[in-house]
Scaffold this motif. Sequence first.
Motif, PDB file in Angstrom:
ATOM      1  N   GLY A  98      51.909  41.908  32.043  1.00  0.00           N
ATOM      2  CA  GLY A  98      51.889  41.934  33.501  1.00  0.00           C
ATOM      3  C   GLY A  98      50.483  42.063  34.052  1.00  0.00           C
ATOM      4  N   ALA A  99      49.670  42.905  33.424  1.00  0.00           N
ATOM      5  CA  ALA A  99      48.279  43.062  33.856  1.00  0.00           C
ATOM      6  C   ALA A  99      47.507  41.763  33.662  1.00  0.00           C
ATOM      7  CB  ALA A  99      47.617  44.195  33.086  1.00  0.00           C
ATOM      8  N   PHE A 100      47.758  41.070  32.552  1.00  0.00           N
ATOM      9  CA  PHE A 100      47.090  39.783  32.303  1.00  0.00           C
ATOM     10  C   PHE A 100      47.410  38.795  33.427  1.00  0.00           C
ATOM     11  CE2 PHE A 100      47.162  35.470  30.671  1.00  0.00           C
ATOM     12  CZ  PHE A 100      45.924  35.356  30.059  1.00  0.00           C
ATOM     13  N   ILE A 103      45.619  39.854  36.688  1.00  0.00           N
ATOM     14  CA  ILE A 103      44.176  39.607  36.617  1.00  0.00           C
ATOM     15  C   ILE A 103      43.882  38.116  36.734  1.00  0.00           C
ATOM     16  CG2 ILE A 103      42.177  39.710  35.068  1.00  0.00           C
ATOM     17  CD1 ILE A 103      43.382  42.357  33.989  1.00  0.00           C
ATOM     18  N   LEU A 104      44.699  37.290  36.095  1.00  0.00           N
ATOM     19  CA  LEU A 104      44.524  35.844  36.185  1.00  0.00           C
ATOM     20  C   LEU A 104      44.642  35.373  37.637  1.00  0.00           C
ATOM     21  CD1 LEU A 104      44.184  33.141  34.682  1.00  0.00           C
ATOM     22  CD2 LEU A 104      46.678  33.051  34.461  1.00  0.00           C
ATOM     23  N   ALA A 105      45.629  35.931  38.357  1.00  0.00           N
ATOM     24  CA  ALA A 105      45.810  35.542  39.754  1.00  0.00           C
ATOM     25  C   ALA A 105      44.646  36.002  40.625  1.00  0.00           C
ATOM     26  CB  ALA A 105      47.125  36.113  40.283  1.00  0.00           C
ATOM     27  N   LEU A 106      44.152  37.201  40.381  1.00  0.00           N
ATOM     28  CA  LEU A 106      43.117  37.774  41.247  1.00  0.00           C
ATOM     29  C   LEU A 106      41.742  37.145  41.025  1.00  0.00           C
ATOM     30  CD1 LEU A 106      44.138  41.517  41.038  1.00  0.00           C
ATOM     31  CD2 LEU A 106      44.265  40.070  43.046  1.00  0.00           C
ATOM     32  N   LEU A 107      41.412  36.859  39.765  1.00  0.00           N
ATOM     33  CA  LEU A 107      40.054  36.427  39.451  1.00  0.00           C
ATOM     34  C   LEU A 107      39.899  34.920  39.273  1.00  0.00           C
ATOM     35  CD1 LEU A 107      38.824  39.149  36.915  1.00  0.00           C
ATOM     36  CD2 LEU A 107      38.460  39.031  39.378  1.00  0.00           C
ATOM     37  N   HIS A 108      40.993  34.200  39.026  1.00  0.00           N
ATOM     38  CA  HIS A 108      40.822  32.797  38.658  1.00  0.00           C
ATOM     39  C   HIS A 108      41.665  31.830  39.489  1.00  0.00           C
ATOM     40  CE1 HIS A 108      38.271  33.697  35.171  1.00  0.00           C
ATOM     41  NE2 HIS A 108      39.044  34.749  34.983  1.00  0.00           N
ATOM     42  N   LEU A 162      42.706  39.225  25.632  1.00  0.00           N
ATOM     43  CA  LEU A 162      42.632  38.031  26.477  1.00  0.00           C
ATOM     44  C   LEU A 162      42.357  38.403  27.930  1.00  0.00           C
ATOM     45  CD1 LEU A 162      45.617  35.976  24.986  1.00  0.00           C
ATOM     46  CD2 LEU A 162      43.165  35.631  24.590  1.00  0.00           C
ATOM     47  N   ALA A 163      42.943  39.513  28.385  1.00  0.00           N
ATOM     48  CA  ALA A 163      42.671  39.972  29.751  1.00  0.00           C
ATOM     49  C   ALA A 163      41.204  40.340  29.911  1.00  0.00           C
ATOM     50  CB  ALA A 163      43.569  41.163  30.085  1.00  0.00           C
ATOM     51  N   ASN A 164      40.626  40.962  28.895  1.00  0.00           N
ATOM     52  CA  ASN A 164      39.204  41.300  28.951  1.00  0.00           C
ATOM     53  C   ASN A 164      38.335  40.041  28.993  1.00  0.00           C
ATOM     54  OD1 ASN A 164      39.611  44.082  28.927  1.00  0.00           O
ATOM     55  ND2 ASN A 164      39.678  44.164  26.692  1.00  0.00           N
ATOM     56  N   VAL A 165      38.782  38.973  28.312  1.00  0.00           N
ATOM     57  CA  VAL A 165      38.057  37.698  28.398  1.00  0.00           C
ATOM     58  C   VAL A 165      38.089  37.169  29.821  1.00  0.00           C
ATOM     59  CG1 VAL A 165      38.063  35.287  27.649  1.00  0.00           C
ATOM     60  CG2 VAL A 165      38.435  37.096  25.983  1.00  0.00           C
ATOM     61  N   LEU A 166      39.240  37.265  30.470  1.00  0.00           N
ATOM     62  CA  LEU A 166      39.339  36.831  31.863  1.00  0.00           C
ATOM     63  C   LEU A 166      38.389  37.628  32.758  1.00  0.00           C
ATOM     64  CD1 LEU A 166      43.202  36.361  32.397  1.00  0.00           C
ATOM     65  CD2 LEU A 166      41.474  34.606  31.976  1.00  0.00           C
ATOM     66  N   ASP A 171      34.263  36.515  38.379  1.00  0.00           N
ATOM     67  CA  ASP A 171      33.148  36.834  39.267  1.00  0.00           C
ATOM     68  C   ASP A 171      32.800  38.312  39.122  1.00  0.00           C
ATOM     69  OD1 ASP A 171      31.337  37.206  41.272  1.00  0.00           O
ATOM     70  OD2 ASP A 171      32.592  36.398  42.881  1.00  0.00           O
ATOM     71  N   PRO A 172      31.554  38.638  38.734  1.00  0.00           N
ATOM     72  CA  PRO A 172      31.194  40.058  38.550  1.00  0.00           C
ATOM     73  C   PRO A 172      31.386  40.894  39.811  1.00  0.00           C
ATOM     74  CG  PRO A 172      29.527  38.620  37.604  1.00  0.00           C
ATOM     75  CD  PRO A 172      30.454  37.745  38.370  1.00  0.00           C
TER      76      PRO A 172
END
Length: 329
Positions: A98-100, A103-108, A162-166, A171-172
């Motif tokens: 769920g976190a992955f 994070i994918l939605a928020l950052l990418h 994989l989440a850490n890779v995202l 964007d920093p």
Amino acid sequence: MLCGGGLLILSMVIGVGIGAVPVPAGTVFGIAVNKMVPGLIEADWSQGREAIVWDIRFPRVILAALVGAGLAVVGAALQSVTRNPLADPHLLGISSGGAFGAILALLHTGLFLGLLTAPLMAFAGSLIATLLVLAVTRFAAATSADRLVLSGVAVSFIVMALANVLIFLGDPRATHTVVFWMLGGLGLAQWSHLLFPLGVLSLCGAWLWVKSGDLNAMTIGDESASTLGIPVVRFRLTVFVAGALITGVMVAFSGIIGFVGLMIPHIVRFAAGGNYARVIPASMLAGAIFLIWADILARTVMAPEDMPIGIVTGLIGGVFFVWLLRRKG
């Protein structure tokens, strides 16, 4: 259940009243009644205090109750269909999935579906992680309950990597918001967000309660459940999907909060026995109360700073996990 309901209401009032600006219980009650029935009570409080209570603290406390109830009921259901007392949405990788997705939605990908984007992506991530656990279990011929948990832990590590890779590729300037999902927190709660976890929990929780007889049968083994006419494989997969839906939506709004689904069902069984007709509603009630008090602790232990609630539940849950291992030993 009646005592628990009263304790839940009391916990919510205390949770709303405690903070950097303390608010008396009578004022909390008056603001709530005045919002639901305008003009019924004469307002003797300031607009600022009303905004703190109604716009900030009430949504936070209600979200804590919903998330606690959701994670607890998922843990109870997973412990039945896996016949494993250590099963938990966090340990089985469902929370990490769920976190992955969030994070994918928020950052990418961005919020291309509006407010629904993060919950839907989180649900998709939770469901994929669940299917991965089942696939790893089948691939490794890990049929025992202990090996199922080990498969979940392995998938959880992979998904979090994989989440850490995202996060690394994102964007920093935006990655600081992702810490919310990594450590867990309720500070972003809003009234408009509560509809999603409430709707999912109501539907899936009611379905699990209706299926409490099947969950009872699953605890005594697949063969016994099959002789009672339960389609074991399909029912187990359906419970996993329902658990992924609940967990994904909760993670989308609260981040990763571990060990609630592990602890609460065991505590409930001490008081209510093993019948899932009682375990399901009692777990939801106890989970809601527990997470409200965990949030109170997170807000007060380092006041005026908010400690991530995942730290609080992790500390408590880790100790409980060790005790449970010792007890089972």
